[in-house]
Enzyme design. Structure first.
Site, mmCIF file in Angstrom:
data_model
loop_
_atom_site.group_PDB
_atom_site.id
_atom_site.type_symbol
_atom_site.label_atom_id
_atom_site.label_comp_id
_atom_site.label_asym_id
_atom_site.label_seq_id
_atom_site.Cartn_x
_atom_site.Cartn_y
_atom_site.Cartn_z
ATOM 1 C CG HIS A 44 -1.966 -1.228 1.164
ATOM 2 N ND1 HIS A 44 -3.363 -1.172 0.657
ATOM 3 C CD2 HIS A 44 -1.764 -2.439 1.583
ATOM 4 C CE1 HIS A 44 -3.766 -2.314 0.584
ATOM 5 N NE2 HIS A 44 -2.860 -3.120 1.191
ATOM 6 C CG HIS A 48 -2.084 2.061 -2.097
ATOM 7 N ND1 HIS A 48 -1.784 3.344 -1.287
ATOM 8 C CD2 HIS A 48 -3.067 1.491 -1.319
ATOM 9 C CE1 HIS A 48 -2.360 3.533 -0.089
ATOM 10 N NE2 HIS A 48 -3.393 2.259 -0.223
ATOM 11 C CG ASP A 50 -6.960 -0.035 0.074
ATOM 12 O OD1 ASP A 50 -5.706 0.086 -0.317
ATOM 13 O OD2 ASP A 50 -7.402 0.771 0.972
ATOM 14 C CG HIS A 54 -6.444 -3.325 2.630
ATOM 15 N ND1 HIS A 54 -5.204 -3.597 3.262
ATOM 16 C CD2 HIS A 54 -6.872 -1.917 2.896
ATOM 17 C CE1 HIS A 54 -4.821 -2.314 3.993
ATOM 18 N NE2 HIS A 54 -5.825 -1.625 3.689
#
Length: 214
Positions: A44, A48, A50, A54
């Site tokens: 991350h 980035h 997710d 996550h």
């Protein structure tokens, strides 16, 4: 085409508790005949993606996300003047758009708080956060990818364990992109692309772009 991602560099800011970023020589041209860098970074890092895994047990990993989920038309909401650590909800999103928030939104919704200018400083931790009820309403209206210019759409609290917006979005098998930059002046409707490293993990750094003439 406009760059919407922060460059990755040694010592750059990361979410509290994430691995530090180091980029160092592994091989050197003078000694080994080639330059090769060794990368140490978390999944991350910087701008980035997710993936649902996550924060959702059994959720999809990045390896199960199709590229066509990450490229498309986006609604850009420019919010200005938000106070540190404030929460913005549906009313703020409605008032920031010329015609209000449409009943059906594009699959990608980008929220520009202006906080990208603070990335790399302690003030970045004090970013505004999205109300979880507003996130749920965006999902009802068609959201499949929420993108923000902050460390998180939830409040950033060192050691915190409550991520209500992540639960709403990732819990519905949708996606989140964090730490965008370069959003100033983008039109309310724009085509964007988020291109992650091809790894199978809980997230991945992305090259984010807007398809505009700059």
């Amino acid at each position: 085409m406009r760059e919407l991602s922060h460059p990755i560099s040694t010592g750059m800011q990361v979410y509290p508790g994430d691995p530090d970023v180091r980029i160092e020589p592994a091989l050197e041209l003078a000694r080994d005949g080639v330059d090769v860098a060794r990368l140490h970074l978390g999944s991350h890092t910087g701008t980035h993606l997710d993936a649902p895994s996550h924060s959702i047990p059994g959720g999809r990993t990045t390896g199960r996300i199709a590229l066509d989920e990450l490229v498309g038309d986006a609604l850009v909401v420019h919010l200005v003047g938000l106070a540190p650590r404030s929460t913005y909800g549906l009313d703020a999103l409605e008032s920031a758009l010329a015609g209000g928030l449409p009943e059906r939104v594009p699959p990608i919704v980008i929220v520009d708080t202006g906080w990208a200018a603070r990335f790399g400083s302690p003030a970045a931790l004090d970013h505004p956060a999205l109300d979880a009820d507003a996130a749920a309403e965006l999902m009802r209206r068609g959201l499949r990818l929420l993108a923000v210019d902050t460390l998180s759409p939830d409040p950033t609290v060192a050691g915190g364990t409550s991520f209500p917006v992540h639960e709403v979005v990732l819990g519905a098998d949708a996606l989140i992109v964090e730490n965008l930059t370069g959003l100033d002046g983008l039109p309310e409707r724009v085509r964007v692309g988020f291109f992650p490293l091809p790894i199978d993990a809980d997230g991945a750094s992305v090259r984010a772009v807007a398809f505009v003439d700059d």
